[in-house]
Design a protein around this motif. Structure first.
Motif, PDB file in Angstrom:
ATOM      1  N   GLY A   1      -5.352   0.421  -2.013  1.00  0.00           N
ATOM      2  CA  GLY A   1      -3.860  -0.831  -1.505  1.00  0.00           C
ATOM      3  C   GLY A   1      -4.234  -1.201  -0.233  1.00  0.00           C
ATOM      4  O   GLY A   1      -5.308  -0.931   0.616  1.00  0.00           O
ATOM      5  N   GLN A   2      -3.767  -2.044   0.185  1.00  0.00           N
ATOM      6  CA  GLN A   2      -3.663  -2.237   1.629  1.00  0.00           C
ATOM      7  C   GLN A   2      -3.634  -1.086   2.925  1.00  0.00           C
ATOM      8  O   GLN A   2      -2.337   0.009   2.764  1.00  0.00           O
ATOM      9  CB  GLN A   2      -2.607  -3.705   2.550  1.00  0.00           C
ATOM     10  CG  GLN A   2      -3.976  -5.220   1.587  1.00  0.00           C
ATOM     11  CD  GLN A   2      -5.005  -4.994   0.897  1.00  0.00           C
ATOM     12  OE1 GLN A   2      -5.733  -4.805   1.866  1.00  0.00           O
ATOM     13  NE2 GLN A   2      -5.048  -5.553  -0.193  1.00  0.00           N
TER      14      GLN A   2
ATOM     15  N   GLY B   1      -6.413  -1.951   8.422  1.00  0.00           N
ATOM     16  CA  GLY B   1      -6.964  -1.346   8.373  1.00  0.00           C
ATOM     17  C   GLY B   1      -8.219  -1.227   7.432  1.00  0.00           C
ATOM     18  O   GLY B   1      -8.992  -1.209   6.683  1.00  0.00           O
ATOM     19  N   SER B   2      -7.330  -2.619   5.689  1.00  0.00           N
ATOM     20  CA  SER B   2      -7.808  -2.486   5.168  1.00  0.00           C
ATOM     21  C   SER B   2      -9.026  -3.869   4.759  1.00  0.00           C
ATOM     22  O   SER B   2      -9.221  -4.806   4.023  1.00  0.00           O
ATOM     23  CB  SER B   2      -7.386  -2.636   3.319  1.00  0.00           C
ATOM     24  OG  SER B   2      -6.179  -3.677   3.654  1.00  0.00           O
TER      25      SER B   2
ATOM     26  N   ASN C   1      -3.522   7.546   0.903  1.00  0.00           N
ATOM     27  CA  ASN C   1      -4.633   5.856   1.465  1.00  0.00           C
ATOM     28  C   ASN C   1      -6.113   6.140   2.205  1.00  0.00           C
ATOM     29  O   ASN C   1      -6.624   5.568   2.257  1.00  0.00           O
ATOM     30  CB  ASN C   1      -4.111   5.196   2.261  1.00  0.00           C
ATOM     31  CG  ASN C   1      -2.913   5.520   3.409  1.00  0.00           C
ATOM     32  OD1 ASN C   1      -3.563   6.592   3.634  1.00  0.00           O
ATOM     33  ND2 ASN C   1      -1.783   5.308   4.365  1.00  0.00           N
ATOM     34  N   PHE C   2      -6.050   7.923   1.615  1.00  0.00           N
ATOM     35  CA  PHE C   2      -7.949   8.668   2.850  1.00  0.00           C
ATOM     36  C   PHE C   2      -8.037   8.803   1.738  1.00  0.00           C
ATOM     37  O   PHE C   2      -9.226   8.866   1.491  1.00  0.00           O
ATOM     38  CB  PHE C   2      -6.923   9.715   3.287  1.00  0.00           C
ATOM     39  CG  PHE C   2      -5.975  10.004   4.259  1.00  0.00           C
ATOM     40  CD1 PHE C   2      -5.597   8.537   4.673  1.00  0.00           C
ATOM     41  CD2 PHE C   2      -5.286  11.272   4.543  1.00  0.00           C
ATOM     42  CE1 PHE C   2      -5.117   9.550   6.172  1.00  0.00           C
ATOM     43  CE2 PHE C   2      -4.906  11.167   6.157  1.00  0.00           C
ATOM     44  CZ  PHE C   2      -4.753  10.130   6.240  1.00  0.00           C
TER      45      PHE C   2
ATOM     46  N   GLY D   1       0.925  -0.525   0.243  1.00  0.00           N
ATOM     47  CA  GLY D   1      -0.278  -0.130   0.060  1.00  0.00           C
ATOM     48  C   GLY D   1       1.113   1.201   0.109  1.00  0.00           C
ATOM     49  O   GLY D   1       1.936   1.064  -0.122  1.00  0.00           O
ATOM     50  N   ASP D   2       0.050   2.287   0.322  1.00  0.00           N
ATOM     51  CA  ASP D   2       1.231   3.675   0.220  1.00  0.00           C
ATOM     52  C   ASP D   2       0.693   4.224   1.043  1.00  0.00           C
ATOM     53  O   ASP D   2      -0.203   4.026   1.640  1.00  0.00           O
ATOM     54  CB  ASP D   2       0.204   4.823  -0.939  1.00  0.00           C
ATOM     55  CG  ASP D   2       0.280   3.919  -2.583  1.00  0.00           C
ATOM     56  OD1 ASP D   2       1.364   3.694  -2.749  1.00  0.00           O
ATOM     57  OD2 ASP D   2      -0.888   4.224  -3.274  1.00  0.00           O
ATOM     58  N   PRO D   3       1.199   5.150   1.460  1.00  0.00           N
ATOM     59  CA  PRO D   3       1.760   6.217   2.944  1.00  0.00           C
ATOM     60  C   PRO D   3       0.731   6.991   3.042  1.00  0.00           C
ATOM     61  O   PRO D   3      -0.416   7.767   1.738  1.00  0.00           O
ATOM     62  CB  PRO D   3       2.913   6.908   2.450  1.00  0.00           C
ATOM     63  CG  PRO D   3       3.471   6.799   1.469  1.00  0.00           C
ATOM     64  CD  PRO D   3       3.352   5.878   1.149  1.00  0.00           C
TER      65      PRO D   3
END
Length: 503
Positions: A83-84, A105-106, A76-77, A70-72
């Motif tokens: 992504g995760q 979170g995902s 990710n908002f 995932g991304d920072p």
């Protein structure tokens, strides 16, 4: 000598000539053969704020790269983010060919091929899963869904959910008896560990926890004991792995007691416990529960896992972005490897990259660490390796008491902003506090609250905030610089600081 090493590798993980063999490391049975440390092994760490899985070669304690799931923030908002998020838990298959990575979170479990570092499948489950582990026969994957009241049971081949096991709200983690008969499920919200029959998914026993918050559980390779940690009260408990599952021992291990794992070596069988608030790993015998070693490590040790021969344990340092290797015979740190942001679960997978089908030259290349396939599917650490670290000390203290900072703070870079994580300790139990920015180094002057929190019964807490905090606390302009403090109270009503940022 090199030919002997290659020959050992081609045997598929047999012990090197002259290397000690202890027999059977967790989560396998004591009867399982040990697998000597080699370039075919991998150490994986699930990194919560960079949303990565780091991959380390333990033969030379070298980071090979990261798998980016995932991304920072703030990417990710986005409502279109795929992504995760909050990569956290981890387990691996009995054949050592697949790791299962939980993102809380995902709500996902990502299955990754150990040989290619590629994602094979992603399964989405219920709210806030915490851990995913294969049953010893590999036929099922149990996922504790901590935000709900069940264990999601996935098919070990298709990775699709086949059934659910209802348990008290908030199952924290599960582990299996080495013979595959029982699954032990501790709770993060209720003071109860359930023992489940793997064959029919029925609850067959219960163990009372000393407090509700259990984040981690481990079973001994000899099938005699189960150990679990209690993060809220700083205790570690042990019970008999067989009916009637009698509680055997309660140990006071310290604030932010995180993970536990079992090791067998020439000296016997031992439990290794990570204690985040003390920045140490404590070692206990499993026969008389005597503490035999205290190993000082970096900030906020979290996940821990033994090598395939029990000669080492690897520890993720959550507030230091490092993986620490410990020699289990000497109980000394032998390496620190930089990895991604806020490592949580750690797993050591012996023979993760198989030698089957390799020529002698290819095996030699792997032994020498030069084979390009070692880094297939991996990316450089990059932003995931960027963070700033601080300590906080009591007001009036010249420095950390005994050289041990009561509170560690990490600012994990996410671009222009940072995720702040403080491992707050040394405070009053069950009391409200705020983490704030002060205009002066001694905490005097105006305060700007960042986050409120309530300490657990051990007087500790994990505190998070998000924003351009590094720029404020490291600002070059004196009139703009701010200093981290902890003060009693709430976001709207707080008192004088009790801890300040160390010089």
């Amino acid at each position: 000598m090199k030919r002997q090493l290659v020959f050992a590798v081609l045997l598929g993980g047999a012990s090197l000539a002259g290397a000690p063999v202890w027999a059977g490391q967790a989560p396998a049975a004591a009867s399982a053969p040990d697998i000597a440390v080699s370039h075919h092994d991998r150490v994986y760490a699930a990194e919560q704020f960079s949303n990565t899985v780091s991959v380390t070669d333990p033969a030379d304690n070298r980071l090979l790269g990261v798998i980016r799931l995932g991304d920072p923030s703030p990417t990710n908002f986005s409502p279109l983010y795929k992504g995760q998020l909050l990569v956290h838990g981890m387990g691996f298959s009995p054949d050592h060919r697949t790791i299962a990575v939980v993102s809380i979170g995902s709500n996902s479990v990502t299955f990754i091929d150990t040989a290619t570092n590629s994602v094979k499948h992603t399964t989405y489950v219920g709210r806030s899963p915490h851990e995913a582990l294969f049953t010893p026969d590999g036929k099922e994957v149990w996922v504790t869904v901590r935000g709900e009241n069940y264990v999601s049971v996935l098919d070990g081949t298709s990775y699709e959910e086949k059934t659910r096991i209802t348990v008290p709200n908030g199952p924290g983690m599960q582990i299996f008896s080495p013979d595959g008969k029982y699954g032990y499920v501790c709770s993060s919200f209720n003071p109860e560990t359930d023992v489940v029959s793997v064959a029919d998914h029925m609850i067959v026993g219960k163990v009372v926890q000393a407090s509700p918050f259990c984040p981690n559980i481990a079973a001994s390779p000899d099938g005699s004991q189960v150990w679990f940690t209690l993060k809220d009260t700083g205790k570690t408990q042990v019970f008999d792995a067989r009916p009637p599952f009698t509680l055997l021992k309660t140990l006071d291990t310290g604030p932010i007691t995180n993970h536990v794992n079992l090791v067998r070596n020439a000296h016997g069988q031992f439990a290794y416990v990570t204690v985040g608030g003390l920045n140490e790993v404590q070692v206990f015998r499993t026969d008389d529960f005597a503490k035999v070693a205290t190993i000082r490590v970096g900030r906020l040790p979290h996940g821990i896992w033994p090598s395939g021969d029990g000669s080492r344990v690897y520890v993720g340092l959550e507030n230091d972005d490092q993986l620490t290797a410990i020699d289990t015979i000497t109980n000394r740190v032998i390496a620190n490897i930089p990895i991604g942001q806020a490592p949580q679960a750690v797993t050591y997978v012996p023979d993760a990259v198989p030698s089957t089908g390799m020529t002698g030259n290819e095996a030699m290349s792997v032994m020498e660490g030069t084979m390009s396939s070692q880094t297939a599917g991996l990316q450089p650490l990059g932003l995931a390796g960027q963070a700033a670290h601080f300590t906080m000390i009591p007001i009036g203290a010249a420095g950390p008491a005994g050289g041990q900072a009561p509170t560690s703070v990490s600012l994990f870079d996410q671009g222009l902003s940072q995720v702040l994580q403080a491992s707050a300790t040394g405070l009053d139990p069950r009391a409200p506090y705020v983490l704030a920015l002060a205009t002066r180094p001694d905490g005097s002057g105006g305060l700007e609250p960042l986050a409120s929190f309530t300490t657990n019964p051990a007087g500790s807490a994990i505190v998070n905030a998000l924003g351009p905090i590094r720029q404020a606390v490291q600002g070059e302009a004196a009139e703009l610089r701010r200093y981290l403090v902890i003060a009693p109270g709430t976001m709207t009503a707080f008192g004088k600081p009790v801890q300040v940022q160390a010089p």
